[in-house]
Design a protein around this motif. Structure first.
Motif, PDB file in Angstrom:
ATOM      1  N   ALA A   1       1.081   4.006  -2.949  1.00  0.00           N
ATOM      2  CA  ALA A   1       0.878   5.443  -2.730  1.00  0.00           C
ATOM      3  C   ALA A   1       2.034   6.253  -3.300  1.00  0.00           C
ATOM      4  O   ALA A   1       1.822   7.301  -3.933  1.00  0.00           O
ATOM      5  N   ARG A   2       3.281   5.751  -3.122  1.00  0.00           N
ATOM      6  CA  ARG A   2       4.431   6.455  -3.691  1.00  0.00           C
ATOM      7  C   ARG A   2       4.383   6.465  -5.211  1.00  0.00           C
ATOM      8  O   ARG A   2       4.672   7.482  -5.850  1.00  0.00           O
TER       9      ARG A   2
ATOM     10  N   ALA B   1       1.694   6.270  -7.057  1.00  0.00           N
ATOM     11  CA  ALA B   1       0.623   7.168  -7.484  1.00  0.00           C
ATOM     12  C   ALA B   1       1.087   8.621  -7.425  1.00  0.00           C
ATOM     13  O   ALA B   1       0.812   9.422  -8.340  1.00  0.00           O
ATOM     14  N   GLU B   2       1.839   8.949  -6.356  1.00  0.00           N
ATOM     15  CA  GLU B   2       2.360  10.315  -6.252  1.00  0.00           C
ATOM     16  C   GLU B   2       3.362  10.599  -7.368  1.00  0.00           C
ATOM     17  O   GLU B   2       3.342  11.675  -7.988  1.00  0.00           O
TER      18      GLU B   2
ATOM     19  N   ARG C   1       0.834  -1.213   0.000  1.00  0.00           N
ATOM     20  CA  ARG C   1       0.000   0.000   0.000  1.00  0.00           C
ATOM     21  C   ARG C   1       0.864   1.257   0.000  1.00  0.00           C
ATOM     22  O   ARG C   1       0.585   2.228  -0.716  1.00  0.00           O
ATOM     23  N   ALA C   2       1.948   1.233   0.808  1.00  0.00           N
ATOM     24  CA  ALA C   2       2.843   2.396   0.827  1.00  0.00           C
ATOM     25  C   ALA C   2       3.532   2.581  -0.521  1.00  0.00           C
ATOM     26  O   ALA C   2       3.652   3.702  -1.030  1.00  0.00           O
TER      27      ALA C   2
END
Length: 307
Positions: free
Chosen positions: A94-95, A97-98, A90-91
């Motif tokens: 998220a990275r 996606a950023e 998940r982390a």
């Protein structure tokens, strides 16, 4: 008292039987005999089978608590590992996606800037895959032979790269194969750009054939260990932006005005099989305009000349 009632057996103290050594010898011989007989004739195999069959349910019942404990421990450890992997995934998502959002933003900004400055888009370099057949027979050079040649459209001076960066340049073309001179060859040279300082220079192969070096760099040049060098694209051969090498050592000599800068190639040639042959950038550039021949100037007539 009659004589028949008298116990004529000797008392226990006076009884004598076989000695302890005799008993040990007999038992040892019997044990050796049984072992030899069991090895040769398997006389105890049926007995072992019966005992193992009878004790098998007992062993299974005794192993039930141990199996339950091991299974519970493995389940808890696997569950904890799966939860930690899920958190890491998940982390990472998220990275990513950023990063994707930043990339999209940069692409839009680049598109707007190019439209504003009316810049011509970068050249789309054509390429084709190739495979390294073998090293060149010359032991004093760093060259390899590819399985693509003039028949497949390979041109002279074509750059050769792989997923790590630039490998070299095609220096000889045959009908069905081509020869590539690697960047680490002593006669190889490539123009490079340091994106940190925007300084252009040239990287040359070394005599050892395992590294590169920057030559003719001033002793006070802004070059640091760890700088990554890319192709500058000013030679009309290599497209700009390809990874070439990384600075590994900087020796600023006091007695000379130049610095000795050692580089490690981004794409080592050892063990490379699959490569990509690019078309030279110069073949895609528009042709140079031919110089216009000036008309001859007419000399003015002299005064007083007869018609």
């Amino acid at each position: 008292m009659s004589l028949g009632t008298i116990d004529r057996t000797p008392p226990p103290f006076f009884r004598q039987g076989p000695s302890a050594l005799t008993k040990l010898s007999v038992c040892s011989a019997l044990a050796v005999f049984l072992m030899v007989a069991d090895t040769r004739f398997n006389i105890t195999q049926p007995l072992r089978t019966v005992v193992a069959t009878v004790l098998h349910p007992v062993e299974r019942s005794l192993r039930v608590p141990v199996d339950l404990w091991n299974g519970a421990s493995d389940y808890l450890m696997g569950l904890q590992h799966a939860l930690s992997n899920e958190s890491a995934a998940r982390a990472d998502l998220a990275r990513q996606a950023e990063r994707a959002a930043r990339v999209e933003q940069l692409l839009d900004e680049n598109k707007r800037l190019r439209a504003l400055l009316e810049l011509r888009p970068a050249l789309s370099v054509r390429s084709q895959p190739a495979e390294v057949l073998y090293d060149a027979p010359d032991p004093f050079s760093r060259k390899v032979i590819l399985d693509r040649g003039a028949t497949q459209g390979v041109a002279l001076s074509s750059p050769v790269i792989n997923e790590a960066g630039v490998l070299g340049q095609v220096t000889r073309v045959y009908p069905l194969s081509s020869e590539v001179t690697l960047l680490t060859d002593k006669d190889a040279a490539i123009p490079v750009l340091n994106p940190r300082t925007q300084a252009r220079s040239a990287a040359f192969g070394s005599a050892a054939g395992e590294a590169l070096e920057l030559r003719f760099m001033a002793g006070n040049a802004d070059v640091q260990v760890g700088d990554t060098l890319y192709t500058s694209g000013v030679d009309g051969v290599y497209p700009p932006g390809l990874v070439v090498a990384r600075v590994t050592a900087v020796d600023r000599k006091v007695d000379t005005g130049f610095a000795r800068i050692a580089l490690a190639p981004a794409a080592p040639a050892g063990g490379v099989r699959q490569v990509l042959v690019l078309e030279p950038v110069g073949l895609q550039l528009p042709p140079k305009p031919e110089p216009v021949a000036e008309a001859p100037k007419r000399t003015p007539a002299k005064k007083g000349a007869r018609k």
